[in-house]
Design a protein around this motif. Structure first.
Motif, PDB file in Angstrom:
ATOM      1  N   UNK A 141       0.784  -1.257   0.020  1.00  0.00           N
ATOM      2  CA  UNK A 141       0.128   0.058   0.093  1.00  0.00           C
ATOM      3  C   UNK A 141       0.618   1.156   0.200  1.00  0.00           C
ATOM      4  N   UNK A 142       0.477   2.106  -0.675  1.00  0.00           N
ATOM      5  CA  UNK A 142       1.015   3.418  -1.154  1.00  0.00           C
ATOM      6  C   UNK A 142       0.585   4.496  -0.371  1.00  0.00           C
ATOM      7  N   UNK A 143      -0.655   4.542   0.003  1.00  0.00           N
ATOM      8  CA  UNK A 143      -1.352   5.498   0.429  1.00  0.00           C
ATOM      9  C   UNK A 143      -2.742   5.895  -0.544  1.00  0.00           C
ATOM     10  N   UNK A 144      -3.620   6.669  -0.041  1.00  0.00           N
ATOM     11  CA  UNK A 144      -4.778   7.213  -0.668  1.00  0.00           C
ATOM     12  C   UNK A 144      -4.759   7.882  -2.041  1.00  0.00           C
ATOM     13  N   UNK A 145      -5.418   7.931  -2.704  1.00  0.00           N
ATOM     14  CA  UNK A 145      -5.356   8.832  -4.034  1.00  0.00           C
ATOM     15  C   UNK A 145      -6.369   9.803  -3.799  1.00  0.00           C
ATOM     16  N   UNK A 146      -6.507  10.903  -4.994  1.00  0.00           N
ATOM     17  CA  UNK A 146      -7.498  12.014  -4.790  1.00  0.00           C
ATOM     18  C   UNK A 146      -8.552  11.521  -4.584  1.00  0.00           C
ATOM     19  N   UNK A 147      -9.260  10.455  -4.892  1.00  0.00           N
ATOM     20  CA  UNK A 147     -10.567  10.087  -4.787  1.00  0.00           C
ATOM     21  C   UNK A 147     -10.810   9.200  -3.442  1.00  0.00           C
ATOM     22  N   UNK A 148      -9.702   9.053  -2.494  1.00  0.00           N
ATOM     23  CA  UNK A 148      -9.799   8.411  -1.352  1.00  0.00           C
ATOM     24  C   UNK A 148      -9.653   6.767  -1.473  1.00  0.00           C
ATOM     25  N   UNK A 149      -9.207   6.342  -2.630  1.00  0.00           N
ATOM     26  CA  UNK A 149      -9.070   4.950  -2.845  1.00  0.00           C
ATOM     27  C   UNK A 149      -7.459   4.650  -2.627  1.00  0.00           C
ATOM     28  N   UNK A 150      -7.459   3.464  -1.993  1.00  0.00           N
ATOM     29  CA  UNK A 150      -6.234   2.949  -1.736  1.00  0.00           C
ATOM     30  C   UNK A 150      -5.323   2.497  -2.843  1.00  0.00           C
ATOM     31  N   UNK A 151      -3.971   3.051  -2.901  1.00  0.00           N
ATOM     32  CA  UNK A 151      -3.278   2.628  -4.048  1.00  0.00           C
ATOM     33  C   UNK A 151      -2.125   1.689  -3.647  1.00  0.00           C
ATOM     34  N   UNK A 152      -1.872   0.447  -4.378  1.00  0.00           N
ATOM     35  CA  UNK A 152      -1.013  -0.351  -4.035  1.00  0.00           C
ATOM     36  C   UNK A 152      -0.334  -0.880  -4.920  1.00  0.00           C
ATOM     37  N   UNK A 153       1.135  -1.152  -5.157  1.00  0.00           N
ATOM     38  CA  UNK A 153       1.928  -1.437  -6.157  1.00  0.00           C
ATOM     39  C   UNK A 153       2.733  -2.683  -5.717  1.00  0.00           C
ATOM     40  N   UNK A 154       2.788  -3.257  -6.815  1.00  0.00           N
ATOM     41  CA  UNK A 154       3.732  -4.419  -7.080  1.00  0.00           C
ATOM     42  C   UNK A 154       4.912  -4.278  -7.984  1.00  0.00           C
ATOM     43  N   UNK A 155       6.016  -4.410  -7.473  1.00  0.00           N
ATOM     44  CA  UNK A 155       7.196  -4.483  -8.339  1.00  0.00           C
ATOM     45  C   UNK A 155       7.629  -5.849  -8.870  1.00  0.00           C
ATOM     46  N   UNK A 156       7.679  -5.903 -10.340  1.00  0.00           N
ATOM     47  CA  UNK A 156       7.751  -7.111 -10.902  1.00  0.00           C
ATOM     48  C   UNK A 156       9.174  -7.582 -10.873  1.00  0.00           C
ATOM     49  N   UNK A 157       9.402  -8.804 -10.746  1.00  0.00           N
ATOM     50  CA  UNK A 157      10.833  -9.336 -10.925  1.00  0.00           C
ATOM     51  C   UNK A 157      11.555  -9.211 -12.225  1.00  0.00           C
ATOM     52  N   UNK A 158      12.529  -8.837 -12.071  1.00  0.00           N
ATOM     53  CA  UNK A 158      13.284  -8.721 -13.543  1.00  0.00           C
ATOM     54  C   UNK A 158      12.904  -9.894 -14.280  1.00  0.00           C
TER      55      UNK A 158
END
Length: 162
Positions: A141-158
Motif C-alpha cells: 500500500x502506497x496511500x490514498x489517491x485523490x478519490x480516497x481509494x487505496x493505491x497499492x503497487x507491486x514491483x515485478x521481478x526482472x
C-alpha cells in the motif's frame, strides 16, 4: 496449474479471455454481494469505458466453462507501469480461490508483455477482502489517491527470458 478438488484452496484452474460480443452478456450478468456494490464500477460501465480507451484490456475470468469474474487493466507500450482498475468475482463464485487465481493469471499476462516493471491497483480502503488478496500477492500500500481509494503497487521481478 493444478485443479482444485474443492477441499484445497492452493490452486484452482482459471483462464482469462478477452471480452467479446459472445461473452459480453455473461460478463455483464455477474453480480457482487450487496455489501460490495460500492467497491467497484459495474461491468457494463467498465466495458463501455473500454470502447473509448485504446489501452483498456477487459478480461473475462473463466473457470471450467463458466464466466466467474471480470477484470480490466491497462499497460500502455510507452509506460513501464500497468494498472489493474477493475477486478471482481461473481458473488456465487467467491471464496473458491478464483480471485487469487485470476490475480496470478493477470500478473502473468502483464509480465509476459515484457515492458512492464510495476503494477498498481486501487481499491476502497474498507474492502478488506481486496486488501488481503493484494497483500498476499505482494502488493504494498502506497496511500490514498485523490478519490480516497487505496493505491497499492507491486514491483515485478526482472524478466528471466520468459
Amino acid at each position: 496449474m493444478a485443479k482444485s478438488d474443492g477441499t484445497s484452496r492452493e490452486m484452482v484452474e482459471i483462464r482469462l479471455v478477452p471480452v467479446t460480443r459472445a461473452n459480453r452478456a455473461l460478463v455483464t450478468s455477474l453480480r457482487l454481494a450487496p455489501e460490495q456494490i460500492d467497491f467497484v464500477a459495474s461491468n457494463a460501465d467498465s466495458l463501455d469505458e473500454a470502447r473509448s480507451d485504446r489501452d483498456a484490456r477487459p478480461r473475462a475470468v473463466i473457470a471450467g466453462d463458466r464466466v466467474v469474474g471480470f477484470l480490466m487493466y491497462e499497460a500502455p507500450r510507452d509506460d513501464d507501469e500497468a494498472r489493474i482498475y477493475r477486478f471482481m468475482i461473481d458473488r456465487s463464485s467467491q471464496g473458491k480461490g478464483y480471485g487469487k487465481a485470476a490475480l496470478r493469471e493477470v500478473l502473468g499476462e502483464i509480465r509476459g508483455l515484457g515492458h512492464v516493471r510495476h503494477v498498481s491497483i486501487c481499491y476502497e480502503p474498507e474492502n478488506e477482502a481486496a486488501r488481503r488478496l493484494y497483500r498476499a500477492a505482494g502488493f504494498v500500500e502506497e496511500g490514498l489517491d485523490e478519490d480516497g481509494e487505496m493505491i497499492a503497487e507491486l514491483v515485478l521481478p526482472a524478466s528471466s527470458g520468459r
